[in-house]
Motif scaffolding. Structure first.
Motif, PDB file in Angstrom:
ATOM      1  N   ASP A 122       0.819  -1.215   0.000  1.00 51.40           N
ATOM      2  CA  ASP A 122       0.000   0.000   0.000  1.00 51.40           C
ATOM      3  C   ASP A 122       0.852   1.264   0.000  1.00 51.40           C
ATOM      4  O   ASP A 122       0.554   2.240   0.690  1.00 51.40           O
ATOM      5  N   GLY A 123       1.950   1.228  -0.762  1.00 56.31           N
ATOM      6  CA  GLY A 123       2.805   2.398  -0.885  1.00 56.31           C
ATOM      7  C   GLY A 123       3.713   2.666   0.299  1.00 56.31           C
ATOM      8  O   GLY A 123       4.365   3.703   0.361  1.00 56.31           O
ATOM      9  N   LYS A 124       3.794   1.721   1.235  1.00 47.72           N
ATOM     10  CA  LYS A 124       4.641   1.890   2.430  1.00 47.72           C
ATOM     11  C   LYS A 124       5.663   0.753   2.508  1.00 47.72           C
ATOM     12  O   LYS A 124       5.375  -0.383   2.157  1.00 47.72           O
ATOM     13  N   ILE A 125       6.830   1.085   3.009  1.00 45.97           N
ATOM     14  CA  ILE A 125       7.824   0.081   3.365  1.00 45.97           C
ATOM     15  C   ILE A 125       7.493  -0.379   4.773  1.00 45.97           C
ATOM     16  O   ILE A 125       7.223   0.444   5.652  1.00 45.97           O
ATOM     17  N   ARG A 126       7.521  -1.699   4.990  1.00 45.40           N
ATOM     18  CA  ARG A 126       7.270  -2.226   6.338  1.00 45.40           C
ATOM     19  C   ARG A 126       8.455  -3.091   6.754  1.00 45.40           C
ATOM     20  O   ARG A 126       8.927  -3.923   5.983  1.00 45.40           O
ATOM     21  N   VAL A 127       8.935  -2.855   7.971  1.00 43.17           N
ATOM     22  CA  VAL A 127       9.988  -3.665   8.572  1.00 43.17           C
ATOM     23  C   VAL A 127       9.494  -4.148   9.934  1.00 43.17           C
ATOM     24  O   VAL A 127       8.532  -3.616  10.479  1.00 43.17           O
ATOM     25  N   ASN A 128      10.188  -5.144  10.474  1.00 41.20           N
ATOM     26  CA  ASN A 128       9.729  -5.784  11.702  1.00 41.20           C
ATOM     27  C   ASN A 128      10.940  -6.081  12.573  1.00 41.20           C
ATOM     28  O   ASN A 128      12.013  -6.398  12.066  1.00 41.20           O
ATOM     29  N   SER A 129      10.743  -5.987  13.863  1.00 39.37           N
ATOM     30  CA  SER A 129      11.805  -6.301  14.812  1.00 39.37           C
ATOM     31  C   SER A 129      11.165  -6.748  16.120  1.00 39.37           C
ATOM     32  O   SER A 129       9.949  -6.825  16.229  1.00 39.37           O
ATOM     33  N   ALA A 130      12.006  -7.040  17.094  1.00 38.55           N
ATOM     34  CA  ALA A 130      11.512  -7.430  18.416  1.00 38.55           C
ATOM     35  C   ALA A 130      11.789  -6.296  19.401  1.00 38.55           C
ATOM     36  O   ALA A 130      12.837  -5.644  19.345  1.00 38.55           O
ATOM     37  N   ARG A 131      10.826  -6.084  20.292  1.00 38.30           N
ATOM     38  CA  ARG A 131      10.980  -5.047  21.307  1.00 38.30           C
ATOM     39  C   ARG A 131      12.285  -5.261  22.060  1.00 38.30           C
ATOM     40  O   ARG A 131      12.683  -6.384  22.334  1.00 38.30           O
ATOM     41  N   GLY A 132      12.964  -4.162  22.372  1.00 40.71           N
ATOM     42  CA  GLY A 132      14.224  -4.212  23.101  1.00 40.71           C
ATOM     43  C   GLY A 132      15.447  -4.031  22.218  1.00 40.71           C
ATOM     44  O   GLY A 132      16.520  -3.716  22.718  1.00 40.71           O
ATOM     45  N   ARG A 133      15.303  -4.228  20.921  1.00 45.41           N
ATOM     46  CA  ARG A 133      16.443  -4.065  20.012  1.00 45.41           C
ATOM     47  C   ARG A 133      16.693  -2.588  19.740  1.00 45.41           C
ATOM     48  O   ARG A 133      15.802  -1.744  19.851  1.00 45.41           O
ATOM     49  N   THR A 134      17.932  -2.290  19.348  1.00 46.15           N
ATOM     50  CA  THR A 134      18.344  -0.899  19.143  1.00 46.15           C
ATOM     51  C   THR A 134      17.464  -0.180  18.143  1.00 46.15           C
ATOM     52  O   THR A 134      17.008   0.933  18.398  1.00 46.15           O
ATOM     53  N   LYS A 135      17.202  -0.800  16.992  1.00 45.63           N
ATOM     54  CA  LYS A 135      16.416  -0.098  15.982  1.00 45.63           C
ATOM     55  C   LYS A 135      14.997   0.199  16.474  1.00 45.63           C
ATOM     56  O   LYS A 135      14.412   1.208  16.113  1.00 45.63           O
ATOM     57  N   VAL A 136      14.441  -0.683  17.309  1.00 41.30           N
ATOM     58  CA  VAL A 136      13.108  -0.437  17.866  1.00 41.30           C
ATOM     59  C   VAL A 136      13.139   0.792  18.768  1.00 41.30           C
ATOM     60  O   VAL A 136      12.228   1.626  18.749  1.00 41.30           O
ATOM     61  N   LYS A 137      14.192   0.924  19.548  1.00 44.29           N
ATOM     62  CA  LYS A 137      14.324   2.090  20.428  1.00 44.29           C
ATOM     63  C   LYS A 137      14.458   3.387  19.623  1.00 44.29           C
ATOM     64  O   LYS A 137      14.013   4.445  20.058  1.00 44.29           O
ATOM     65  N   ASN A 138      15.054   3.285  18.442  1.00 41.95           N
ATOM     66  CA  ASN A 138      15.287   4.472  17.605  1.00 41.95           C
ATOM     67  C   ASN A 138      14.090   4.846  16.736  1.00 41.95           C
ATOM     68  O   ASN A 138      14.005   5.976  16.262  1.00 41.95           O
ATOM     69  N   MET A 139      13.165   3.915  16.496  1.00 40.12           N
ATOM     70  CA  MET A 139      12.116   4.113  15.491  1.00 40.12           C
ATOM     71  C   MET A 139      10.749   4.399  16.114  1.00 40.12           C
ATOM     72  O   MET A 139       9.845   3.584  16.048  1.00 40.12           O
ATOM     73  N   LYS A 140      10.593   5.545  16.667  1.00 38.46           N
ATOM     74  CA  LYS A 140       9.293   6.003  17.157  1.00 38.46           C
ATOM     75  C   LYS A 140       8.543   6.643  15.994  1.00 38.46           C
ATOM     76  O   LYS A 140       9.140   6.992  14.976  1.00 38.46           O
ATOM     77  N   GLU A 141       7.228   6.823  16.132  1.00 44.02           N
ATOM     78  CA  GLU A 141       6.499   7.540  15.093  1.00 44.02           C
ATOM     79  C   GLU A 141       7.127   8.914  14.897  1.00 44.02           C
ATOM     80  O   GLU A 141       7.453   9.594  15.856  1.00 44.02           O
ATOM     81  N   GLY A 142       7.338   9.272  13.644  1.00 38.79           N
ATOM     82  CA  GLY A 142       7.959  10.549  13.309  1.00 38.79           C
ATOM     83  C   GLY A 142       9.455  10.460  13.106  1.00 38.79           C
ATOM     84  O   GLY A 142      10.066  11.416  12.627  1.00 38.79           O
TER      85      GLY A 142
END
Length: 134
Positions: free
Chosen positions: A42-62
């Motif tokens: 739907d025109g969006k890139i989607r990625v997935n991770s597990a809570r607690g990982r560095t990228k999850v901590k960095n990727m808040k809305e906005g």
């Protein structure tokens, strides 16, 4: 939302199985880069991770992110997508999403790397800039 040129769309489709290198910004302003599975829906890139990982901590809305996706059949061909995280989901949809990515990349129905207690998080990224080499 920025349109991705048709010449790069094959890199985003399931049959190509290209990996993305996802760049996020650490709290101190330094970059963090991780290879990730992804899909384009739907025109969006989607990625997935597990809570607690560095990228999850960095990727808040906005949050601002960048992805570099190299053609697995031609390493000189790539597309770079810059964008903004526009949705974060950590419910059953995120858990189902990682299984769909496992099917895309490994041909299996369930993520074989799942650990008991993992809480999956799915990120939708709206693309704001596209560059590449074809």
């Amino acid at each position: 939302m920025t349109k991705i040129p048709d010449i790069f769309m094959d890199l985003l489709q399931d049959e190509k199985k290209a990996y993305a290198h996802l760049a996020t910004i650490m709290p101190d302003g330094s970059p963090q880069n991780t290879p990730v599975w992804f899909d384009y829906t739907d025109g969006k890139i989607r990625v997935n991770s597990a809570r607690g990982r560095t990228k999850v901590k960095n990727m808040k809305e906005g949050a601002k992110v960048a992805l570099s996706i190299m053609d697995p059949d031609d390493p000189d061909r790539y597309v770079q997508l810059r964008g903004t995280v526009t949705r974060v989901t950590d419910d059953a949809t995120a858990a189902a999403h990682i299984d769909s990515l496992a099917h895309k990349y490994l041909g299996v129905d369930k993520n074989p790397y799942a650990k008991a207690g993992d809480v999956r998080v799915m990120f939708e990224i709206t693309v704001t800039s596209v560059q590449g080499m074809n």
